[in-house]
Design a protein around this motif. Structure first.
Motif, mmCIF file in Angstrom:
data_model
loop_
_atom_site.group_PDB
_atom_site.id
_atom_site.type_symbol
_atom_site.label_atom_id
_atom_site.label_comp_id
_atom_site.label_asym_id
_atom_site.label_seq_id
_atom_site.Cartn_x
_atom_site.Cartn_y
_atom_site.Cartn_z
ATOM 1 N N ILE A 116 -77.344 -14.693 19.136
ATOM 2 C CA ILE A 116 -77.639 -14.285 20.504
ATOM 3 C C ILE A 116 -76.915 -15.243 21.444
ATOM 4 C CG2 ILE A 116 -79.834 -15.585 20.532
ATOM 5 C CD1 ILE A 116 -80.911 -13.288 22.370
ATOM 6 N N SER A 117 -76.138 -14.674 22.328
ATOM 7 C CA SER A 117 -75.349 -15.497 23.241
ATOM 8 C C SER A 117 -76.209 -16.042 24.367
ATOM 9 C CB SER A 117 -74.204 -14.675 23.814
ATOM 10 O OG SER A 117 -74.717 -13.737 24.745
ATOM 11 N N SER A 118 -75.620 -16.901 25.165
ATOM 12 C CA SER A 118 -76.340 -17.440 26.316
ATOM 13 C C SER A 118 -76.725 -16.326 27.278
ATOM 14 C CB SER A 118 -75.492 -18.499 27.024
ATOM 15 O OG SER A 118 -74.256 -17.946 27.434
ATOM 16 N N GLY A 119 -75.956 -15.259 27.279
ATOM 17 C CA GLY A 119 -76.250 -14.123 28.142
ATOM 18 C C GLY A 119 -77.141 -13.072 27.518
ATOM 19 N N GLY A 120 -77.559 -13.311 26.278
ATOM 20 C CA GLY A 120 -78.489 -12.398 25.620
ATOM 21 C C GLY A 120 -77.850 -11.316 24.765
ATOM 22 N N VAL A 121 -76.536 -11.392 24.542
ATOM 23 C CA VAL A 121 -75.877 -10.403 23.692
ATOM 24 C C VAL A 121 -76.178 -10.724 22.231
ATOM 25 C CG1 VAL A 121 -73.674 -9.424 22.972
ATOM 26 C CG2 VAL A 121 -74.050 -10.035 25.378
ATOM 27 N N ARG A 122 -76.612 -9.714 21.505
ATOM 28 C CA ARG A 122 -77.039 -9.898 20.127
ATOM 29 C C ARG A 122 -76.038 -9.269 19.149
ATOM 30 N NH1 ARG A 122 -81.541 -8.691 23.241
ATOM 31 N NH2 ARG A 122 -83.408 -9.974 22.897
ATOM 32 N N ASN A 123 -75.866 -9.926 18.006
ATOM 33 C CA ASN A 123 -75.094 -9.364 16.908
ATOM 34 C C ASN A 123 -75.811 -9.664 15.600
ATOM 35 O OD1 ASN A 123 -72.388 -8.208 17.869
ATOM 36 N ND2 ASN A 123 -72.512 -10.140 18.979
ATOM 37 N N TYR A 124 -75.666 -8.743 14.657
ATOM 38 C CA TYR A 124 -76.376 -8.860 13.382
ATOM 39 C C TYR A 124 -75.450 -8.604 12.220
ATOM 40 C CZ TYR A 124 -80.528 -8.357 16.323
ATOM 41 O OH TYR A 124 -81.486 -8.534 17.282
ATOM 42 N N ALA A 125 -75.756 -9.249 11.104
ATOM 43 C CA ALA A 125 -75.096 -8.898 9.853
ATOM 44 C C ALA A 125 -75.525 -7.489 9.465
ATOM 45 C CB ALA A 125 -75.492 -9.892 8.764
ATOM 46 N N ASP A 126 -74.633 -6.756 8.823
ATOM 47 C CA ASP A 126 -74.961 -5.392 8.429
ATOM 48 C C ASP A 126 -76.195 -5.346 7.529
ATOM 49 O OD1 ASP A 126 -71.505 -4.209 8.142
ATOM 50 O OD2 ASP A 126 -72.853 -4.366 9.867
ATOM 51 N N SER A 127 -76.377 -6.379 6.731
ATOM 52 C CA SER A 127 -77.474 -6.392 5.762
ATOM 53 C C SER A 127 -78.854 -6.476 6.410
ATOM 54 C CB SER A 127 -77.299 -7.561 4.788
ATOM 55 O OG SER A 127 -77.263 -8.791 5.499
ATOM 56 N N VAL A 128 -78.913 -6.891 7.674
ATOM 57 C CA VAL A 128 -80.215 -7.031 8.334
ATOM 58 C C VAL A 128 -80.352 -6.143 9.560
ATOM 59 C CG1 VAL A 128 -80.328 -9.424 7.531
ATOM 60 C CG2 VAL A 128 -79.599 -8.944 9.883
ATOM 61 N N LYS A 129 -79.296 -5.432 9.905
ATOM 62 C CA LYS A 129 -79.310 -4.599 11.099
ATOM 63 C C LYS A 129 -80.425 -3.552 10.988
ATOM 64 C CE LYS A 129 -75.141 -4.296 12.567
ATOM 65 N NZ LYS A 129 -73.715 -3.889 12.728
ATOM 66 N N GLY A 130 -81.199 -3.433 12.045
ATOM 67 C CA GLY A 130 -82.318 -2.493 12.051
ATOM 68 C C GLY A 130 -83.603 -3.061 11.486
ATOM 69 N N ARG A 131 -83.530 -4.233 10.851
ATOM 70 C CA ARG A 131 -84.732 -4.828 10.254
ATOM 71 C C ARG A 131 -85.104 -6.153 10.925
ATOM 72 N NH1 ARG A 131 -84.700 -6.628 5.252
ATOM 73 N NH2 ARG A 131 -82.450 -7.057 5.155
ATOM 74 N N PHE A 132 -84.087 -6.917 11.341
ATOM 75 C CA PHE A 132 -84.322 -8.225 11.956
ATOM 76 C C PHE A 132 -83.999 -8.151 13.447
ATOM 77 C CE2 PHE A 132 -83.440 -11.099 7.995
ATOM 78 C CZ PHE A 132 -84.369 -10.370 7.278
ATOM 79 N N THR A 133 -84.702 -8.951 14.228
ATOM 80 C CA THR A 133 -84.449 -9.044 15.663
ATOM 81 C C THR A 133 -84.387 -10.502 16.078
ATOM 82 O OG1 THR A 133 -85.599 -6.951 16.091
ATOM 83 C CG2 THR A 133 -85.239 -8.419 17.960
ATOM 84 N N ILE A 134 -83.295 -10.873 16.719
ATOM 85 C CA ILE A 134 -83.162 -12.217 17.258
ATOM 86 C C ILE A 134 -83.481 -12.182 18.751
ATOM 87 C CG2 ILE A 134 -80.675 -11.995 17.719
ATOM 88 C CD1 ILE A 134 -80.400 -14.962 16.927
ATOM 89 N N SER A 135 -84.156 -13.216 19.214
ATOM 90 C CA SER A 135 -84.466 -13.314 20.637
ATOM 91 C C SER A 135 -84.522 -14.786 21.023
ATOM 92 C CB SER A 135 -85.796 -12.615 20.958
ATOM 93 O OG SER A 135 -86.870 -13.212 20.265
ATOM 94 N N ARG A 136 -84.525 -15.028 22.311
ATOM 95 C CA ARG A 136 -84.592 -16.404 22.792
ATOM 96 C C ARG A 136 -85.464 -16.478 24.030
ATOM 97 N NH1 ARG A 136 -78.688 -18.236 23.735
ATOM 98 N NH2 ARG A 136 -79.675 -20.109 24.586
#
Length: 114
Positions: free
Chosen positions: A51-71
């Motif tokens: 998650i970037s300083s601006g809140g843009v999120r990216n995920y590995a394909d293996s966890v996409k749809g299952r994991f959520t990153i937040s700050r």
């Protein structure tokens, strides 16, 4: 002194949920890109989510749809919400801060097993 302290790991049943936290101190948290990495036994460390300083999120394909990153910049903390956990998610999970410098946490074990 820079510190990244992970918490919330442990044992989770397959299909269950777990939430990791990483509390940061000693640097300007809100300008850093924050990431979660993991390393399973015998494997290389891999990127899980960012998650970037601006809140843009990216995920590995293996966890996409299952994991959520937040700050939460007010708490200098980054989170990883894990759901529908699979046995292959078993690993040591590391928090990483990246800007001008890179800082790593000490890691925390997550074990997905029945």
């Amino acid at each position: 002194q820079v510190q990244l302290v992970e918490s919330g790991g442990g044992l989770v049943q397959p299909g269950g949920s777990l939430s990791l936290s990483c509390a940061a101190s000693g640097f300007t948290f809100n300008i850093y890109t924050m990431s979660w990495y993991r390393q399973a036994p015998g494997k290389e460390r891999e990127l899980v989510a960012t998650i970037s300083s601006g809140g843009v999120r990216n995920y590995a394909d293996s966890v996409k749809g299952r994991f959520t990153i937040s700050r939460d910049n007010s708490k200098n903390t980054v989170y990883l919400q894990m759901s529908s956990v699979k046995p292959e998610d078993t690993a040591v999970y590391y928090c990483r801060a990246h800007s001008v410098r890179v800082h790593w946490g000490q890691g925390i074990q997550v074990t997905a097993s029945s």
